[in-house]
Every structure is written in structure tokens, then in C-alpha cells.
Design an enzyme around this catalytic site. Structure first.
Site, PDB file in Angstrom:
ATOM      1  N   ASP A   1      17.238  49.954  -5.776  1.00 22.63           N
ATOM      2  CA  ASP A   1      17.472  50.983  -4.748  1.00 22.63           C
ATOM      3  C   ASP A   1      16.984  52.313  -5.324  1.00 22.63           C
ATOM      4  O   ASP A   1      16.693  52.401  -6.532  1.00 22.63           O
ATOM      5  CB  ASP A   1      18.982  51.032  -4.409  1.00 22.63           C
ATOM      6  CG  ASP A   1      19.315  51.994  -3.263  1.00 22.63           C
ATOM      7  OD1 ASP A   1      18.391  52.441  -2.548  1.00 22.63           O
ATOM      8  OD2 ASP A   1      20.515  52.313  -3.094  1.00 22.63           O
TER       9      ASP A   1
ATOM     10  N   ARG B   1      28.405  56.714   9.248  1.00 24.37           N
ATOM     11  CA  ARG B   1      27.720  56.932   7.962  1.00 24.37           C
ATOM     12  C   ARG B   1      28.163  58.306   7.481  1.00 24.37           C
ATOM     13  O   ARG B   1      27.893  59.314   8.161  1.00 24.37           O
ATOM     14  CB  ARG B   1      26.207  56.875   8.144  1.00 24.37           C
ATOM     15  CG  ARG B   1      25.445  57.390   6.937  1.00 24.37           C
ATOM     16  CD  ARG B   1      23.979  57.044   6.967  1.00 24.37           C
ATOM     17  NE  ARG B   1      23.773  55.627   6.746  1.00 24.37           N
ATOM     18  CZ  ARG B   1      22.586  55.076   6.470  1.00 24.37           C
ATOM     19  NH1 ARG B   1      21.501  55.823   6.396  1.00 24.37           N
ATOM     20  NH2 ARG B   1      22.487  53.782   6.267  1.00 24.37           N
TER      21      ARG B   1
ATOM     22  N   HIS C   1      28.062  50.147   1.024  1.00 26.22           N
ATOM     23  CA  HIS C   1      27.156  49.943   2.164  1.00 26.22           C
ATOM     24  C   HIS C   1      27.310  48.477   2.597  1.00 26.22           C
ATOM     25  O   HIS C   1      26.431  47.644   2.393  1.00 26.22           O
ATOM     26  CB  HIS C   1      25.721  50.254   1.724  1.00 26.22           C
ATOM     27  CG  HIS C   1      24.756  50.451   2.858  1.00 26.22           C
ATOM     28  ND1 HIS C   1      25.124  50.341   4.181  1.00 26.22           N
ATOM     29  CD2 HIS C   1      23.427  50.753   2.865  1.00 26.22           C
ATOM     30  CE1 HIS C   1      24.070  50.573   4.946  1.00 26.22           C
ATOM     31  NE2 HIS C   1      23.025  50.830   4.176  1.00 26.22           N
TER      32      HIS C   1
ATOM     33  N   GLN D   1      24.720  46.513   4.892  1.00 25.67           N
ATOM     34  CA  GLN D   1      23.505  46.215   4.140  1.00 25.67           C
ATOM     35  C   GLN D   1      23.713  44.964   3.276  1.00 25.67           C
ATOM     36  O   GLN D   1      22.905  44.038   3.293  1.00 25.67           O
ATOM     37  CB  GLN D   1      23.154  47.413   3.243  1.00 25.67           C
ATOM     38  CG  GLN D   1      21.933  47.185   2.369  1.00 25.67           C
ATOM     39  CD  GLN D   1      20.650  47.169   3.178  1.00 25.67           C
ATOM     40  OE1 GLN D   1      20.408  48.065   3.974  1.00 25.67           O
ATOM     41  NE2 GLN D   1      19.830  46.147   2.993  1.00 25.67           N
TER      42      GLN D   1
HETATM   43  N1   CP Z   1      18.953  50.504   4.331  1.00 17.52           N
HETATM   44  C1   CP Z   1      19.413  51.434   5.174  1.00 17.52           C
HETATM   45  O1   CP Z   1      20.597  51.576   5.446  1.00 17.52           O
HETATM   46  O2   CP Z   1      18.422  52.205   5.735  1.00 17.52           O
HETATM   47  P1   CP Z   1      18.626  53.505   6.605  1.00 17.52           P
HETATM   48  O3   CP Z   1      19.083  54.606   5.678  1.00 17.52           O
HETATM   49  O4   CP Z   1      17.256  53.760   7.184  1.00 17.52           O
HETATM   50  O5   CP Z   1      19.649  53.246   7.662  1.00 17.52           O
HETATM   51  N1  NVA Z   2      21.693  54.447  -2.072  1.00 17.99           N
HETATM   52  C1  NVA Z   2      20.952  54.924  -0.928  1.00 17.99           C
HETATM   53  C2  NVA Z   2      20.900  53.859   0.131  1.00 17.99           C
HETATM   54  C3  NVA Z   2      20.170  54.233   1.378  1.00 17.99           C
HETATM   55  C4  NVA Z   2      20.208  53.151   2.414  1.00 17.99           C
HETATM   56  C5  NVA Z   2      21.617  56.193  -0.420  1.00 17.99           C
HETATM   57  O1  NVA Z   2      22.848  56.269  -0.414  1.00 17.99           O
HETATM   58  O2  NVA Z   2      20.901  57.123  -0.040  1.00 17.99           O
END
Ligand code: CP
Ligand code: NVA
Length: 302
Positions: free
Chosen positions: A222, A100, A127, A130
Site C-alpha cells: 500500500d 470514511r 479498512h 477493502q
Molecule cells: N482502495 C480504496 O479504498 O480506494 P479509494 O480510496 O479510491 O476508495
Molecule cells: N492506506 C491508504 C489506503 C487508501 C485506500 C490511506 O489510508 O490513504
């Protein structure tokens, strides 16, 4: 094979869904699999995570393997060791790397120098884990994906990008409503349009949430402020005010189920009554991360 974009799943996406369904069925009976016995997944997190971290770690444990949580702050990466050298080193120890990161380009670079599969656990661009899991959830609810309508309301961000590309791949009709200047990136829309030619998916990039949700099977939102955008918070709160998923918006699509990748900022992009209401499937989505990631891991490492 790496999983940097949801498009990297290609035709394998059907197998991933079938395998995830099987894992979910078995987990209800508390049967554990040992398909990844002796395998190790390195997980590099530049940003916070609850679902991604825990579901990957639990997935590896339940499959008989092991997951290592790594923070760049505690790695030499944080002291200036290059991404390429980190990739070369980790590839000698582990069977796959999940990362990440802030910059998508960094993940592409890591993958370019790794000799084991690299999995994108969220970047500024996509992502994919997800979205893969979310399409699995939609498939569970509707029994099909082709011709199903997904309406995304809010920021044209990483999650939106993967949903858009995934819709194009899977034949899901995608429509999104974002404020001016917060649309999904042009190159992502163009790529999605190209992929959609094959699947027959329709893609609409709109302005008004009420228009986007017309006839929707699923309404997705989101956060307005993603990780790393904290300095823009005040402006974003203003810009997105009329993009809240609330009962008024739901009235325009009475049969739609409501989705959110979480974490949610309750009272901002989604109201309490909606996220806690009958239309919400957000906890199913969160659970499915585990089953779908098991399927992805087995597909990449098994
Ligand atoms: N949806 C998601 O990726 O959640 P986290 O940021 O908690 O991993
Ligand atoms: N768009 C959000 C998703 C978190 C899972 C972010 O990047 O913070």
C-alpha cells in the site's frame, strides 16, 4: 450489526463470500437484482475516494436502492453539529450509513448513536471492506484461504491492520515487513494473535521484506503516505525506500501474485513493471470491491 472492523463480520464472512460469488456471476450476465429496492445508503466522505465511493454507489443502484454522497464540508457536521446528533438524524432517513473518516473513534461514536448499521469505509485504524474484498480475491485465485500465505510489505497502516485481523479470522498465514516504528499497532497484533489461536493462522511481524515474502502466495503493498499523512511525506519516502515491491523482491517468491488496494504511487511502493505485470491482480481486486460490497449491503440491509 455495524461493520467497523473486519472482525465484526465473524462467521458471516463465509456468507458474504458466497453471496459475492453469486453477484459476480450474475453481473457477468448483466442480470440485476432488486434486493435493496427502496433502501438508501448515506455515504459520508471526509477524505477522497474513487473505488469505495463508486463501488458503493453502483452497488446500491444495481440492487435497486439509492446512495447519497455527503461531504462533511456541506453538512452541519462541518459547522460543529455533533457526531451523535448527525447519527440520530440520519438514522431517521436512511437504512445504513457508510463513513470514511480520519479518526476511527469518530466512526465508533457515530455507530454508538445510530440506529441503523454503520459501515467503515476507511479510518486511520482499519479498512474492512477493502480487506473483505481482498480475501474474496485470494479465495478466487487459490480456491481456499486456510493455510494460504499473505505477505504484506510496507506501512503497518489501516489496510495492513484489516488484512492482519482478517487473516487471523480466516486462517490465512500472515507475515509483514515494515520499517522500525511503522509496525502494525501493538493492540491490533495482540488481538490478531488471540483470534488466530482459533483459526490456526500464523502471524509474523518482521523487518526484512525478503524474509516476509518467502513462500508467499500473495504479496501485498500500500502507499507509504496515507491520506492525512502528507506532512510526513518526505521522511516516509526515505524510511520506506527499501520496502518497494519490485522485480527483485518478486524473485524471492516467484509464484506469488501481487496485490495493492490502490491508489498506487507507481515508482514508490510498487514499480510499473510489477503492477502491470503477469503476477498483478490489482484490477481484479478493484472489481471485487463492487461484488463484495453488494454482499455486505444485502447482509446488513436485506
Ligand atoms: N482502495 C480504496 O479504498 O480506494 P479509494 O480510496 O479510491 O476508495
Ligand atoms: N492506506 C491508504 C489506503 C487508501 C485506500 C490511506 O489510508 O490513504
Amino acid at each position: 450489526m455495524h461493520l467497523l472492523s473486519i472482525l465484526d463480520l465473524g462467521n458471516a464472512v463465509e456468507d458474504v463470500f458466497a453471496l459475492a460469488k453469486e453477484f459476480k456471476r450474475r453481473s457477468r450476465r448483466k442480470e440485476l437484482e432488486e434486493l435493496l429496492r427502496g433502501k438508501t445508503l448515506a455515504m459520508i466522505f471526509e477524505k477522497a475516494s474513487t473505488r469505495t465511493r463508486v463501488s458503493f454507489e453502483v452497488a446500491m443502484a444495481q440492487l435497486g436502492g439509492h446512495a447519497l454522497y455527503l461531504s462533511p464540508k456541506e453538512m452541519q457536521l462541518g459547522r460543529g453539529e455533533s457526531i451523535a446528533d448527525t447519527a440520530r438524524t440520519l438514522s431517521r432517513y436512511v437504512d445504513a450509513i457508510m463513513i470514511r473518516a480520519y479518526r476511527h473513534g469518530d466512526v465508533v461514536e457515530l455507530a454508538g448513536h445510530a440506529s441503523v448499521p454503520v459501515i467503515n469505509g476507511l479510518t486511520d485504524l482499519e479498512h474492512p471492506c477493502q480487506a473483505a474484498s481482498d480475501f474474496f480475491t485470494m479465495l478466487e485465485v487459490k480456491g481456499r484461504l486456510r493455510g494460504v500465505k499473505l505477505a504484506y510489505v510496507g506501512d503497518g497502516n489501516n489496510v495492513c491492520h484489516s488484512l492482519l485481523l482478517g487473516s487471523a479470522l480466516l486462517g490465512v498465514d500472515f507475515s509483514c515487513a515494515t520499517p522500525r516504528g511503522y509496525e502494525p499497532r501493538q493492540e491490533i497484533v495482540a488481538r490478531a494473535m488471540e483470534v488466530a489461536k482459533e483459526s490456526g493462522a500464523t502471524i509474523e511481524i518482521l523487518r526484512r521484506p525478503e524474509e516476509a515474502v518467502q513462500g508467499a502466495d500473495f504479496i501485498y503493498t500500500d502507499v507509504w503516505v496515507s491520506m492525512g499523512q502528507e506532512s510526513e511525506a518526505e521522511k516516509r519516502m526515505r524510511v520506506f525506500r527499501s520496502y518497494q515491491v519490485n522485480s527483485e523482491l518478486l524473485a524471492h517468491a516467484p509464484d506469488a501474485r501481487v496485490m495493492h488496494c490502490l491508489p498506487a504511487k507507481r515508482g514508490y511502493e510498487i514499480t510499473d513493471d510489477v503492477i502491470d505485470g503477469d503476477a498483478s491482480i490489482v484490477w481484479e481486486q478493484a472489481e471485487n470491491r463492487l461484488h463484495v460490497q453488494k454482499a455486505i449491503l444485502v447482509r446488513l440491509l436485506g
